[in-house]
Design a protein around this motif. Sequence first.
Motif, PDB file in Angstrom:
ATOM      1  N   GLN A 113       0.850  -1.191   0.000  1.00  0.00           N
ATOM      2  CA  GLN A 113       0.000   0.000   0.000  1.00  0.00           C
ATOM      3  C   GLN A 113       0.885   1.240   0.000  1.00  0.00           C
ATOM      4  OE1 GLN A 113      -3.075  -0.023   3.104  1.00  0.00           O
ATOM      5  NE2 GLN A 113      -2.896   2.205   3.265  1.00  0.00           N
ATOM      6  N   ASP A 123      -2.759  12.269   2.968  1.00  0.00           N
ATOM      7  CA  ASP A 123      -2.097  11.457   3.989  1.00  0.00           C
ATOM      8  C   ASP A 123      -2.232   9.988   3.590  1.00  0.00           C
ATOM      9  OD1 ASP A 123      -1.640  13.782   5.455  1.00  0.00           O
ATOM     10  OD2 ASP A 123      -3.540  13.572   6.534  1.00  0.00           O
ATOM     11  N   LYS A 125      -0.680   5.756   4.253  1.00  0.00           N
ATOM     12  CA  LYS A 125       0.114   4.835   5.064  1.00  0.00           C
ATOM     13  C   LYS A 125       0.845   3.893   4.110  1.00  0.00           C
ATOM     14  CE  LYS A 125      -1.438   2.985   8.875  1.00  0.00           C
ATOM     15  NZ  LYS A 125      -0.395   3.329   9.882  1.00  0.00           N
ATOM     16  N   VAL A 127       2.745   0.629   3.398  1.00  0.00           N
ATOM     17  CA  VAL A 127       2.836  -0.707   3.977  1.00  0.00           C
ATOM     18  C   VAL A 127       3.703  -1.558   3.051  1.00  0.00           C
ATOM     19  CG1 VAL A 127       1.589  -2.755   4.747  1.00  0.00           C
ATOM     20  CG2 VAL A 127       0.542  -0.490   4.980  1.00  0.00           C
ATOM     21  N   THR A 166       5.588  -0.384   8.281  1.00  0.00           N
ATOM     22  CA  THR A 166       4.625   0.662   7.935  1.00  0.00           C
ATOM     23  C   THR A 166       5.240   2.027   8.197  1.00  0.00           C
ATOM     24  OG1 THR A 166       3.604   0.736  10.133  1.00  0.00           O
ATOM     25  CG2 THR A 166       2.678  -0.835   8.534  1.00  0.00           C
ATOM     26  N   GLN A 167       4.765   3.003   7.432  1.00  0.00           N
ATOM     27  CA  GLN A 167       5.259   4.365   7.616  1.00  0.00           C
ATOM     28  C   GLN A 167       4.193   5.344   7.156  1.00  0.00           C
ATOM     29  OE1 GLN A 167       8.294   5.543   8.968  1.00  0.00           O
ATOM     30  NE2 GLN A 167       7.143   7.449   8.881  1.00  0.00           N
ATOM     31  N   ASP A 168       3.836   6.288   8.013  1.00  0.00           N
ATOM     32  CA  ASP A 168       2.846   7.306   7.651  1.00  0.00           C
ATOM     33  C   ASP A 168       3.525   8.465   6.927  1.00  0.00           C
ATOM     34  OD1 ASP A 168       0.676   5.953   8.819  1.00  0.00           O
ATOM     35  OD2 ASP A 168       1.171   6.767  10.809  1.00  0.00           O
ATOM     36  N   HIS A 170       2.522  12.305   5.425  1.00  0.00           N
ATOM     37  CA  HIS A 170       1.472  13.307   5.595  1.00  0.00           C
ATOM     38  C   HIS A 170       1.669  14.506   4.669  1.00  0.00           C
ATOM     39  CE1 HIS A 170      -0.010  11.266   9.183  1.00  0.00           C
ATOM     40  NE2 HIS A 170       1.249  11.208   9.637  1.00  0.00           N
TER      41      HIS A 170
END
Length: 205
Positions: A113, A123, A125, A127, A166-168, A170
Amino acid sequence: MTTRGPRRGRARVAAATAMAAWLVPTPAYAHAGRCTAPETATTAAISAAVALAITRPWRRTVTPTRPRFRLAGLCALLTLAVTVTGCGGGKSSPTATTSDTRPTTTAKLEIVQPTANEETGADIKLVVKLTGAEVVPQASGKLTPDKGHIHVSLDGQLVSMAYGTTQDLHDLKPGPHTVQAEFVAIDHAPFRNRVVAAVLFTVKA
């Protein structure tokens, strides 16, 4: 009579340069600026010995001492020039490590993702799916092919060093973007076979 001395001096310096360069230890050129300390010392010693043997400043019989100082200075400059040319006078940095000294990994990386050509909001995420290795906390020690972490780049710029899958991300600007993930070793450098995955997506206006 007034020009013979300078001409002989220049001839000796030229001969010293050529001979010193020829006699410089092979490792100096082979390492191309990455000589070890002993190799650098050996290079300098041989260059100095050859320069002194050819110019022979101690055999000057003239009364003024300035010619001797000039010859000694020429010897020193010759030694420095040949040593720096051969060895670079420096040490290689960790980031200059050649790829053939890096460990090889069987790990595989996939971006789950966002998906390819997906339209997203500002924003997202990120994955990733890592197989054949594991993401570990920041650590030091011996490099192993099955331990490391994820470097995340957005549009070619490194934005995160993730110690998870995972890494957000923004506040992305509207338009197309490329996100890239790379599994790297615990020292933050790539493996010998780089493990990279990338996806193109678009942020809605």
